[in-house]
Design an enzyme around this catalytic site. Structure first.
Site, short mmCIF file in Angstrom:
data_model
loop_
_atom_site.label_atom_id
_atom_site.label_comp_id
_atom_site.label_asym_id
_atom_site.label_seq_id
_atom_site.Cartn_x
_atom_site.Cartn_y
_atom_site.Cartn_z
N HIS A 174 -4.09 7.03 1.29
CA HIS A 174 -4.26 5.55 0.60
C HIS A 174 -5.71 5.39 1.08
O HIS A 174 -5.49 5.41 1.99
CB HIS A 174 -2.91 4.98 1.61
CG HIS A 174 -3.24 3.55 1.10
ND1 HIS A 174 -3.56 2.77 -0.26
CD2 HIS A 174 -3.55 2.20 1.47
CE1 HIS A 174 -4.05 1.86 0.29
NE2 HIS A 174 -4.09 1.15 1.39
N ASN B 159 -10.08 -0.68 -1.87
CA ASN B 159 -8.81 -0.76 -1.87
C ASN B 159 -8.21 -1.52 -3.35
O ASN B 159 -8.05 -2.20 -3.15
CB ASN B 159 -8.22 -1.91 -0.91
CG ASN B 159 -6.77 -1.39 -0.15
OD1 ASN B 159 -6.01 -1.10 -1.18
ND2 ASN B 159 -6.33 -1.49 1.26
N CYS C 18 0.77 -1.23 0.30
CA CYS C 18 -0.47 0.38 0.04
C CYS C 18 1.14 1.27 -0.23
O CYS C 18 0.74 2.65 -0.17
CB CYS C 18 -1.08 0.03 1.36
SG CYS C 18 -1.65 -1.42 1.13
N1 ACO Z 1 -19.01 -10.17 5.74
C1 ACO Z 1 -19.62 -10.01 7.29
N2 ACO Z 1 -19.52 -10.87 8.44
C2 ACO Z 1 -17.74 -10.53 8.49
C3 ACO Z 1 -17.33 -10.29 6.89
C4 ACO Z 1 -17.65 -9.85 5.97
N3 ACO Z 1 -16.95 -9.90 5.05
N4 ACO Z 1 -15.69 -10.76 7.66
C5 ACO Z 1 -15.61 -10.58 8.29
N5 ACO Z 1 -17.15 -10.86 9.17
C6 ACO Z 1 -17.68 -11.24 10.55
C7 ACO Z 1 -16.63 -12.15 11.49
O1 ACO Z 1 -16.56 -13.04 11.04
C8 ACO Z 1 -16.88 -11.68 12.44
O2 ACO Z 1 -17.94 -12.58 12.95
P1 ACO Z 1 -18.64 -13.04 14.65
O3 ACO Z 1 -18.40 -11.58 15.46
O4 ACO Z 1 -19.30 -14.12 14.72
O5 ACO Z 1 -16.79 -14.16 14.57
C9 ACO Z 1 -17.81 -9.91 12.77
O6 ACO Z 1 -18.02 -10.14 10.70
C10 ACO Z 1 -16.69 -9.22 13.39
O7 ACO Z 1 -15.67 -9.08 13.01
P2 ACO Z 1 -14.48 -7.99 13.30
O8 ACO Z 1 -13.26 -8.66 12.99
O9 ACO Z 1 -14.62 -8.19 14.75
O10 ACO Z 1 -14.73 -7.32 12.13
P3 ACO Z 1 -14.03 -5.67 13.02
O11 ACO Z 1 -15.53 -5.18 13.36
O12 ACO Z 1 -12.69 -5.20 13.08
O13 ACO Z 1 -14.25 -5.40 11.35
C11 ACO Z 1 -12.20 -4.89 9.49
C12 ACO Z 1 -13.66 -5.84 10.16
C13 ACO Z 1 -13.41 -4.18 9.22
C14 ACO Z 1 -10.99 -5.67 8.75
C15 ACO Z 1 -11.64 -3.97 10.33
O14 ACO Z 1 -10.51 -4.72 11.49
C16 ACO Z 1 -11.31 -2.74 9.78
O15 ACO Z 1 -11.29 -1.26 9.71
N6 ACO Z 1 -9.84 -3.35 9.59
C17 ACO Z 1 -8.65 -2.40 8.96
C18 ACO Z 1 -7.75 -2.54 8.51
C19 ACO Z 1 -8.35 -2.84 6.52
O16 ACO Z 1 -9.23 -1.92 6.14
N7 ACO Z 1 -7.69 -3.51 5.94
C20 ACO Z 1 -7.33 -2.63 4.45
C21 ACO Z 1 -5.79 -3.79 4.11
S1 ACO Z 1 -4.63 -2.79 4.28
C22 ACO Z 1 -4.22 -1.54 4.10
O17 ACO Z 1 -4.49 -1.32 3.17
C23 ACO Z 1 -3.69 -0.83 5.78
#
Ligand code: ACO
Length: 332
Positions: free
Chosen positions: A259, A289, A113
């Site tokens: 980004h 992304n 990224c």
């Molecule tokens: N659709 C539906 N449900 C989903 C999905 C999906 N695509 N993905 C995960 N879930 C579920 C999980 O299985 C979990 O279910 P459970 O509670 O039954 O176990 C539930 O959703 C919550 O999962 P969490 O991992 O707790 O979700 P969180 O609120 O942390 O969100 C996310 C996940 C969006 C990835 C968050 O951690 C985030 O925003 N992270 C930042 C990372 C990012 O955006 N990276 C981008 C690429 S890296 C970069 O460019 C820097």
């Protein structure tokens, strides 16, 4: 003093649009979950025949035309991607060939990224060292072919899209302060495993196997919450590093292009810095992304919309796998 200026910008995304609703045919997910967590509404995916260098060719043609350059005017290519056409060689040489360019050097940058900002910083250094005058800098990705689009891989798969952005940078020796003012590059490899594709690679078996596939090691994996926590600290830090270096403050910033990792990350960074919404550009809702391509794609849209005028202070900032993070301050 020689200054490096961006003289042409192009973007290209493949025509196929995949909405959040479309994703439901492969995985258990919902439009609401994806929008709420990431801001993404749709992304573009290539067809089977299209590779990363093909997207780069289209973006580069537009950037070259805008700069009033022909492929033979380019002295060097820097190609940022984590999804190169082949294991090796990198995509830079393929772009050189496909654009029918002279036998100039072509370098691939693997900084995910942050790849575009790392590449721009490298181009700036080459130009200021008077090694080259005109460099084509590209960020391009085909993620769709490498994602695990089953429910197992949904946390990562919904976030990424395919696309390319390219800029032509040139050196100018005049009294103006327009151009790249400063760049800052960082990494912290102890977090490599927080966002990675583990295999195949030399740390394990070199060849793809059923074992690797069944263990899910060939698809990208992310510790989402940890990525979030680090990103919202590193973005402001590296932006302030750039501003402090040039003796500017947040009030001097006309536009920040972060980004496009996730709308929630960009929004958290904007709030931490206290910047108004109109000074932070977001387009993740339409592309997802696209990793090394997000910043040049966004820059091309910003220019098309007339959001940058001569003399404006533009900040580019990135954070991603590695971890790596980077910024650039540009007097437009
Ligand atoms: N659709 C539906 N449900 C989903 C999905 C999906 N695509 N993905 C995960 N879930 C579920 C999980 O299985 C979990 O279910 P459970 O509670 O039954 O176990 C539930 O959703 C919550 O999962 P969490 O991992 O707790 O979700 P969180 O609120 O942390 O969100 C996310 C996940 C969006 C990835 C968050 O951690 C985030 O925003 N992270 C930042 C990372 C990012 O955006 N990276 C981008 C690429 S890296 C970069 O460019 C820097």
């Amino acid at each position: 003093m020689i200054r490096t200026r961006i003289t042409g910008v192009g973007r290209y995304v493949p025509p196929r649009v995949v909405t959040n609703h479309d994703l439901k045919q492969w995985m258990d997910t919902s439009d609401e979950w994806i929008r709420e967590r990431s801001g993404i509404v749709e992304r573009h995916w290539v067809d089977e025949k299209t590779a990363t260098s093909d997207l780069a060719v289209e973006a580069s043609k537009i950037a070259l035309e805008q700069a009033g350059k022909k492929p033979e005017d380019v002295d060097f290519i820097i190609f940022a991607t984590l999804s190169s056409d082949y294991y090796f060689p990198g995509s830079g040489v393929l772009l050189q060939h496909k654009l029918n360019m002279p036998k100039v050097g072509a370098m691939d940058v693997r900084n995910q990224c942050s790849g575009f900002v790392y590449s721009l910083a490298t181009a700036n250094a080459f130009i200021r060292a008077e090694m080259y005058k005109t460099i084509l800098v590209v960020g391009a990705e085909v993620h769709s072919k490498g994602l695990d689009i089953s429910t197992e891989g949904r946390d990562v798969a919904v976030l990424f899209g395919d696309g390319a952005g390219a800029v032509v940078v040139e050196g100018f020796d005049d009294d103006s302060d327009r151009g790249i003012l400063t760049t800052h590059l960082h990494s912290q490899g102890k977090y490599a495993e927080y966002l990675w594709t583990e295999a195949p690679g030399s740390a394990g078996p070199r060849h793809i196997s059923h074992e690797i596939l069944e263990a899910g090691k060939a698809a990208p994996k992310m510790r989402g919450r940890d990525v979030f926590k680090h990103a919202i600290v590193r973005f402001p830090e590296v932006i302030m590093e750039a501003l402090n270096t040039i003796g500017a403050t947040l009030d001097d910033v006309d536009l920040l292009i972060p980004h496009q990792a996730n709308l929630r990350i960009s929004e958290a960074v904007r709030q931490r810095l206290g910047l108004p919404p109109e000074k932070v550009y977001n387009n993740i809702e339409r592309y997802g992304n696209t990793t090394a391509a997000t910043i040049p794609i966004a820059l091309s849209e910003v220019l098309e919309k007339g959001m940058l005028k001569e003399g404006d202070l533009l900040i580019l900032a990135a954070f991603g796998s590695g971890f790596t993070w980077a910024s650039a301050a540009i007097r437009w």
